[in-house]
Design a protein around this motif. Structure first.
Motif, short mmCIF file in Angstrom:
data_model
loop_
_atom_site.label_atom_id
_atom_site.label_comp_id
_atom_site.label_asym_id
_atom_site.label_seq_id
_atom_site.Cartn_x
_atom_site.Cartn_y
_atom_site.Cartn_z
N LYS A 145 0.85 -1.20 0.00
CA LYS A 145 0.00 0.00 0.00
C LYS A 145 0.88 1.25 0.00
CE LYS A 145 -3.96 -1.97 2.42
NZ LYS A 145 -4.62 -2.10 3.70
N ALA A 146 0.40 2.25 -0.72
CA ALA A 146 1.17 3.50 -0.84
C ALA A 146 0.37 4.67 -0.30
CB ALA A 146 1.51 3.74 -2.30
N ASP A 147 1.11 5.71 0.12
CA ASP A 147 0.42 6.95 0.49
C ASP A 147 0.24 7.82 -0.76
OD1 ASP A 147 2.88 8.03 -0.01
OD2 ASP A 147 3.36 8.54 2.06
N GLY A 148 -0.22 9.03 -0.57
CA GLY A 148 -0.49 9.90 -1.71
C GLY A 148 0.72 10.22 -2.55
N SER A 149 1.91 10.22 -1.92
CA SER A 149 3.13 10.54 -2.68
C SER A 149 3.82 9.30 -3.25
CB SER A 149 4.10 11.32 -1.78
OG SER A 149 4.43 10.53 -0.67
N ARG B 95 4.88 6.64 -1.49
CA ARG B 95 5.76 5.92 -0.57
C ARG B 95 5.03 4.72 0.02
NH1 ARG B 95 7.13 11.12 1.31
NH2 ARG B 95 9.14 11.81 0.49
N VAL C 162 3.53 2.43 2.64
CA VAL C 162 3.06 2.60 4.02
C VAL C 162 2.76 1.26 4.69
CG1 VAL C 162 2.20 4.96 3.86
CG2 VAL C 162 0.70 3.09 3.19
N ASP D 67 -0.52 -0.85 -5.01
CA ASP D 67 -1.29 0.35 -5.37
C ASP D 67 -0.69 0.95 -6.64
OD1 ASP D 67 -3.04 0.12 -3.32
OD2 ASP D 67 -2.15 1.67 -2.05
N LEU E 160 2.18 3.51 -6.28
CA LEU E 160 3.37 3.11 -5.51
C LEU E 160 4.63 3.33 -6.35
CD1 LEU E 160 4.43 1.54 -2.90
CD2 LEU E 160 4.41 -0.47 -4.37
#
Lengths: 164, 146
Positions: free
Chosen positions: A70-74, A76, A78, A124, A127
């Motif tokens: 899973k990725a955050d909005g930028s 990266r 998470v 994601d 990602l």
């Protein structure tokens, strides 16, 4: 007795080396300008058959290990989940490698559990690709104390793309 | 008169052998280190690194290198296209393979993606290639010193 001297005696035979030296310098300049220094690169094969229905299903094939990233909005990473287990240490990829080694039990080579096991990457869409490569690297193998590469799982595939 | 200087007819020469030796050594060095195959490596792409990434021997048969930038553009040869324009490029590659009586499954699609490219973009590229019957894919990484 009178000494007979040949006509050419005493003259040094020389040839003009200037064109050859010019040519060599031209070659040096050409090679210098076309020289590019790159780090060496390697490849990881991924298994992406066009159709799942083609060919018989291998009965010895183990169910794939599912890796959810899973990725955050930028972009990266998470969260990294292996099956249902969340890898939450400070270095999730080192933990992933430990988990894979505990499953494979370093049983590698033809016909081994390492050759039958498959990993499915479910990522994601946003990602960053570097995390995918770190995950592939973690499940593919490791470098032992003798600096030899020990291969773990070679069958790697992507899950269907997530929209994002 | 005895004040006239003595003139010699010998020309001033210097030994050029060490310089020529050195020049040839340089030529040989540059010839051996030159690799035209590296022209496929684009400086814009910062590959992710892996300690397991070792050069492939022997090289892939019928490689098609797709370079994915951090802005998710695809570079094929000297051409830069958005992902939406990749299909026509791959169709051209497929036609070139067919001229050699080779199916797309014989080609290897090498993906050199930037470390900051989106994974979704890489997956989309694979999907487009799969729809054109390409089957072999490899992901390229830079060798990392352990």
């Amino acid at each position: 007795m009178p000494r007979i001297r040949s006509k050419g005696e005493g003259e040094r035979v020389t040839f003009d080396m200037t064109p050859m030296i010019d040519c060599c310098f031209q070659l040096i300049i050409f090679f210098m300008l076309s020289l590019k220094i790159f780090a060496s690169e390697g490849d990881f094969s991924i298994k992406m058959p066009v159709s799942k229905s083609e060919g018989p299903v291998d009965p010895t094939q183990l169910p794939p290990i599912k890796l959810r990233m899973k990725a955050d909005g930028s972009g990266r990473l998470v969260a990294l989940t292996m099956g249902t287990k969340q890898l939450s240490s400070s270095d999730p990829f080192a933990e992933l490698r430990r988990e894979v080694r505990s499953i494979i039990k370093d049983d590698i080579g033809p016909g081994s559990s390492g050759s039958k096991q498959e990993v499915e990457l479910d990522c994601d869409a946003n990602l960053q690709y570097q995390y995918v490569m770190r995950a592939i690297s973690a499940v593919s193998g490791y470098v032992d104390s003798n600096r030899q590469i020990v291969k773990l799982i070679e069958k790697i595939k992507f899950s269907p793309r997530r929209q994002g | 008169m005895f004040g006239k200087p003595k003139r010699t007819s010998s020309a001033v020469t210097f030994d050029m052998t060490p310089m020529i030796d050195c020049t040839f050594q340089l030529v040989i060095f540059f010839m051996l280190t030159l690799n035209f195959a590296n022209d496929e490596q684009n400086e814009m792409i910062r590959l992710p690194s892996s300690e397991l990434a070792k050069p492939t021997e022997p090289p892939w048969e019928f490689p098609i290198t797709l370079q994915v930038t951090s802005r998710n553009m695809v570079i094929v040869g000297s051409e830069q296209v958005p992902i939406s324009g990749l299909r026509s490029v791959l169709q051209r590659e497929r036609a070139a393979l067919e001229r050699y009586n080779r199916a797309p499954s014989h080609a290897t699609v090498i993906i050199r993606a930037d470390r900051y490219a989106k994974t979704g973009a890489v997956q989309e590229i694979i999907e487009i290639a799969q729809s054109l019957k390409f089957e072999r894919f490899v992901l390229r990484a830079k060798e990392k010193e352990v």
